[in-house]
Design a protein around this motif. Sequence first.
Motif, PDB file in Angstrom:
ATOM      1  N   LYS A 100      -8.574   6.312   1.648  1.00  0.00           N
ATOM      2  CA  LYS A 100      -8.795   5.577   0.398  1.00  0.00           C
ATOM      3  C   LYS A 100      -8.660   4.082   0.592  1.00  0.00           C
ATOM      4  O   LYS A 100      -9.443   3.289   0.086  1.00  0.00           O
ATOM      5  CB  LYS A 100      -7.793   6.038  -0.664  1.00  0.00           C
ATOM      6  CG  LYS A 100      -8.094   7.393  -1.275  1.00  0.00           C
ATOM      7  CD  LYS A 100      -7.016   7.737  -2.310  1.00  0.00           C
ATOM      8  CE  LYS A 100      -7.226   9.150  -2.827  1.00  0.00           C
ATOM      9  NZ  LYS A 100      -6.141   9.546  -3.757  1.00  0.00           N
ATOM     10  N   GLU A 101      -7.613   3.713   1.358  1.00  0.00           N
ATOM     11  CA  GLU A 101      -7.303   2.291   1.528  1.00  0.00           C
ATOM     12  C   GLU A 101      -8.290   1.569   2.454  1.00  0.00           C
ATOM     13  O   GLU A 101      -8.430   0.345   2.393  1.00  0.00           O
ATOM     14  CB  GLU A 101      -5.863   2.125   2.073  1.00  0.00           C
ATOM     15  CG  GLU A 101      -4.807   2.492   1.038  1.00  0.00           C
ATOM     16  CD  GLU A 101      -3.412   2.664   1.638  1.00  0.00           C
ATOM     17  OE1 GLU A 101      -2.496   3.000   0.896  1.00  0.00           O
ATOM     18  OE2 GLU A 101      -3.250   2.454   2.865  1.00  0.00           O
ATOM     19  N   LYS A 155       0.841  -1.205   0.000  1.00  0.00           N
ATOM     20  CA  LYS A 155       0.000   0.000   0.000  1.00  0.00           C
ATOM     21  C   LYS A 155       0.877   1.257   0.000  1.00  0.00           C
ATOM     22  O   LYS A 155       2.037   1.206   0.423  1.00  0.00           O
ATOM     23  CB  LYS A 155      -0.899   0.006   1.244  1.00  0.00           C
ATOM     24  CG  LYS A 155      -1.883  -1.171   1.294  1.00  0.00           C
ATOM     25  CD  LYS A 155      -2.801  -1.089   2.488  1.00  0.00           C
ATOM     26  CE  LYS A 155      -2.020  -1.235   3.781  1.00  0.00           C
ATOM     27  NZ  LYS A 155      -2.761  -1.838   4.876  1.00  0.00           N
ATOM     28  N   VAL A 156       0.309   2.342  -0.438  1.00  0.00           N
ATOM     29  CA  VAL A 156       1.034   3.618  -0.454  1.00  0.00           C
ATOM     30  C   VAL A 156       1.415   4.008   0.978  1.00  0.00           C
ATOM     31  O   VAL A 156       2.516   4.506   1.235  1.00  0.00           O
ATOM     32  CB  VAL A 156       0.189   4.725  -1.114  1.00  0.00           C
ATOM     33  CG1 VAL A 156       0.899   6.080  -1.016  1.00  0.00           C
ATOM     34  CG2 VAL A 156      -0.086   4.389  -2.574  1.00  0.00           C
ATOM     35  N   THR A 157       0.525   3.742   1.934  1.00  0.00           N
ATOM     36  CA  THR A 157       0.822   4.088   3.334  1.00  0.00           C
ATOM     37  C   THR A 157       2.003   3.259   3.870  1.00  0.00           C
ATOM     38  O   THR A 157       2.755   3.738   4.719  1.00  0.00           O
ATOM     39  CB  THR A 157      -0.416   3.876   4.227  1.00  0.00           C
ATOM     40  OG1 THR A 157      -0.941   2.563   3.991  1.00  0.00           O
ATOM     41  CG2 THR A 157      -1.492   4.914   3.944  1.00  0.00           C
ATOM     42  N   GLU A 194      -5.023  11.055   3.685  1.00  0.00           N
ATOM     43  CA  GLU A 194      -5.823  10.869   2.455  1.00  0.00           C
ATOM     44  C   GLU A 194      -5.785   9.405   2.009  1.00  0.00           C
ATOM     45  O   GLU A 194      -6.811   8.808   1.688  1.00  0.00           O
ATOM     46  CB  GLU A 194      -5.261  11.740   1.320  1.00  0.00           C
ATOM     47  CG  GLU A 194      -5.615  13.205   1.403  1.00  0.00           C
ATOM     48  CD  GLU A 194      -4.959  13.989   0.277  1.00  0.00           C
ATOM     49  OE1 GLU A 194      -4.842  13.432  -0.853  1.00  0.00           O
ATOM     50  OE2 GLU A 194      -4.550  15.141   0.525  1.00  0.00           O
ATOM     51  N   TYR A 195      -4.592   8.839   1.997  1.00  0.00           N
ATOM     52  CA  TYR A 195      -4.443   7.460   1.521  1.00  0.00           C
ATOM     53  C   TYR A 195      -5.020   6.454   2.499  1.00  0.00           C
ATOM     54  O   TYR A 195      -5.543   5.413   2.095  1.00  0.00           O
ATOM     55  CB  TYR A 195      -2.963   7.146   1.206  1.00  0.00           C
ATOM     56  CG  TYR A 195      -2.566   7.649  -0.164  1.00  0.00           C
ATOM     57  CD1 TYR A 195      -2.969   6.975  -1.317  1.00  0.00           C
ATOM     58  CD2 TYR A 195      -1.803   8.809  -0.297  1.00  0.00           C
ATOM     59  CE1 TYR A 195      -2.624   7.441  -2.574  1.00  0.00           C
ATOM     60  CE2 TYR A 195      -1.445   9.269  -1.561  1.00  0.00           C
ATOM     61  CZ  TYR A 195      -1.868   8.598  -2.696  1.00  0.00           C
ATOM     62  OH  TYR A 195      -1.521   9.052  -3.941  1.00  0.00           O
ATOM     63  N   LYS A 196      -4.927   6.750   3.788  1.00  0.00           N
ATOM     64  CA  LYS A 196      -5.525   5.855   4.776  1.00  0.00           C
ATOM     65  C   LYS A 196      -7.025   5.773   4.527  1.00  0.00           C
ATOM     66  O   LYS A 196      -7.638   4.681   4.592  1.00  0.00           O
ATOM     67  CB  LYS A 196      -5.283   6.381   6.197  1.00  0.00           C
ATOM     68  CG  LYS A 196      -3.989   5.893   6.827  1.00  0.00           C
ATOM     69  CD  LYS A 196      -3.889   6.402   8.255  1.00  0.00           C
ATOM     70  CE  LYS A 196      -2.579   5.943   8.903  1.00  0.00           C
ATOM     71  NZ  LYS A 196      -2.382   6.571  10.223  1.00  0.00           N
ATOM     72  N   GLN A 221      -1.019  13.692   3.223  1.00  0.00           N
ATOM     73  CA  GLN A 221      -1.220  12.647   2.207  1.00  0.00           C
ATOM     74  C   GLN A 221      -1.486  11.286   2.861  1.00  0.00           C
ATOM     75  O   GLN A 221      -2.286  10.494   2.353  1.00  0.00           O
ATOM     76  CB  GLN A 221       0.002  12.555   1.298  1.00  0.00           C
ATOM     77  CG  GLN A 221       0.154  13.751   0.373  1.00  0.00           C
ATOM     78  CD  GLN A 221       1.369  13.616  -0.530  1.00  0.00           C
ATOM     79  OE1 GLN A 221       1.648  12.539  -1.046  1.00  0.00           O
ATOM     80  NE2 GLN A 221       2.096  14.703  -0.702  1.00  0.00           N
TER      81      GLN A 221
END
Length: 361
Positions: A358-359, A332-334, A354-356, A351
């Motif tokens: 989304k994921e 994952k990005v995170t 934001e990604y948390k 960010q």
Amino acid sequence: MGTKTLEQIESQFETFQILNEEGEIVNKDAAPDLSDEELKELMSRMVYTRILDQRSISLNRQGRLGFYAPTAGQEASQLGSQYALDKEDWILPGYRDVPQIIWHGLPLYQAFLFSRGHFHGNQFPEGVNALSPQIIIGAQIIQTAGIALGLKKRGKKAVAITYTGDGGASQGDFYEGMNFAGAFSAPAIFVVQNNRFAISTPVEKQSAAKTIAQKAVAAGIHGIQVDGMDVLAVYTATKEARERAINGEGPTLIETLTYRYGPHTMAGDDPTRYRSEELDNEWEKKDPLVRFRKYLEAKGLWSEEEESKVVEKAKEEIKEAIKKADQTPKQKVTDLMSMMFEELPQNLQEQMEEYKAKESK
């Protein structure tokens, strides 16, 4: 005077060979003292690795692997050298040198994850003394000099070995790494797998030197050119280089004359654009597996049945490894953010949130 000196130096670097193309011993005095079981193990590893290469190409074409550099043709060079190492030795591979680190202890499923760019593919288990395959051409040579010096300063009876291709021998890092290791008499082994083409550039256009091995002279270290399709010659040359290194006699440059049967990588390279059919055919006759198979069969140590068992084992283990790689949670990005920073800077904190979000959907 200069030309004479050069010719004199070049004449010293004759190709070291033990097994000829027919699998016959041509240098009895240099033949290694390997037991029948060790010889069979070496053949098993080469057969297994050839199957691994074939399956990896297939998986890449299916979109189930990422970056992949084919290895068929280079098994004697890769595995003959690795077989001469101890578990305490460090391997610093290039991107084509995944087989060596697998046989040094890296689980196969992690090698597949490395190809996919997954971080777990680079989290080597405790006791696997290797760095991740280096993508930057020649960068591992500098790192090898440093690790080798570290081993020496800690009084370890171990070596650091690295691999690059003939193109890597044109990089500045190649000369700097060898020179540094030579100056400090560090226990390093530099293997240049001369497969004749740095992607598409012929070795003759890389350097005016007749051999890559002779470049050792300028660094004041041992150098040897080896028949890289002869697994016994590669094993012997590496074993001797290792003995010299741990006895304080400094590093060695080993040039292995080899050939990759496939493309440079699976990322669109077409070897028919720069290699002739005649050259391919010439090197097909030197196949390291065929040569070693003939030798073992003549000794009564190998058979079709024996080889079939290895092939089936390889296919089964590859199937299990790719299944395990598929079951590994996706990166994952995170994950990337949290691994890169101990404390996230303000812009990445935003960010991360934001990604948390989304994921979690």
